[in-house]
Design an enzyme around this catalytic site. Structure first.
Site, mmCIF file in Angstrom:
data_model
loop_
_atom_site.group_PDB
_atom_site.id
_atom_site.type_symbol
_atom_site.label_atom_id
_atom_site.label_comp_id
_atom_site.label_asym_id
_atom_site.label_seq_id
_atom_site.Cartn_x
_atom_site.Cartn_y
_atom_site.Cartn_z
ATOM 1 C CB SER A 46 -47.658 92.075 -58.372
ATOM 2 O OG SER A 46 -48.442 92.095 -59.550
ATOM 3 C CD GLU A 47 -47.894 86.653 -63.089
ATOM 4 O OE1 GLU A 47 -48.092 86.434 -64.282
ATOM 5 O OE2 GLU A 47 -48.207 85.861 -62.190
#
Length: 229
Positions: A46-47
């Protein structure tokens, strides 16, 4: 019969090779961790700074400090790590992810992608889609086949602002699975009860039908989640 959002996510999850490192965009892609068995050994990135995202947190177990890039409550798999935003994008831009699954507003036959802005609408934020499109070799799109107005999302030419050119490898929708190739879009699978003509009728781009085009193998439900309508 069409797939639900969960059904599209389930179908994408079947195409992630064992041992993959996968970034998930907002929307349908964030549902994928709910359908990945442990033996598939896929690590979700997840960024906002997580590697090893697990399924969505069950009601009553949410941790306010543990969310994905869509601000949804998630869980962590054993061995997961949490880090800052800068390191997260170093992973992306350094080519350390094997796959990315993102949503789209429009896609062309050449794999051109528009996914961040509808003209005239408020822009919620560009996010990391451009970084992913240019840095990850296997870019999958997960989306509905048409807009909420019934207009095709797979188009001959983008009318929405470009995210990145010629970056999409495979398209998963609630109607079909399609490959982006140098010879155009190839229809690989159709949802149960549909045929290639039904998919073509909702697609602006002229499709080529694979010789082995088949019905998508998606159950009606799994773990209480409805996958088809």
């Amino acid at each position: 019969m069409m797939l639900t959002r969960e059904g599209v996510a389930y179908r994408v999850s079947r195409d992630l090779p064992r041992g993959s490192y996968v970034n998930l965009g907002i929307g349908i892609p964030t549902l994928l961790p709910n359908f990945l068995p442990p033996e598939q050994d896929v690590l979700i990135h997840s960024e906002n700074g997580i590697l090893g995202v697990g399924p969505t947190a069950a009601a009553g177990t949410e941790d306010p400090d543990l969310v994905n890039a869509t601000k949804e409550y998630v869980t962590l798999l054993p061995g997961a790590s949490v880090f800052d935003h800068a390191l997260s994008f170093t992973m992306i831009r350094g080519g350390h992810l094997t796959h990315a699954v993102i949503g789209a507003i429009q896609v062309t036959a050449e794999g051109d992608l528009a996914n961040w802005h509808v003209p005239g609408a408020k822009v919620p934020g560009v996010g990391g889609a451009m970084d992913l499109a240019f840095s990850v070799d296997n870019l999958f799109v997960a989306m509905t086949h048409v807009t909420n107005k019934g207009e095709p999302k797979i188009v001959n030419k983008l009318s929405c602002p470009l995210t990145a050119p010629r970056c999409v490898r495979r398209i998963f929708t609630d109607m079909a699975v399609l490959d982006v190739t140098p010879d155009g879009l190839i229809l690989r699978e159709v949802a149960r009860g549909l045929d290639p003509d039904a998919v073509q009728a909702k697609t602006e781009v002229r499709l080529r039908v694979a010789n082995d085009c088949c019905e998508m193998e998606v159950p009606d439900s799994i773990n209480g989640m409805k996958l088809t309508t």
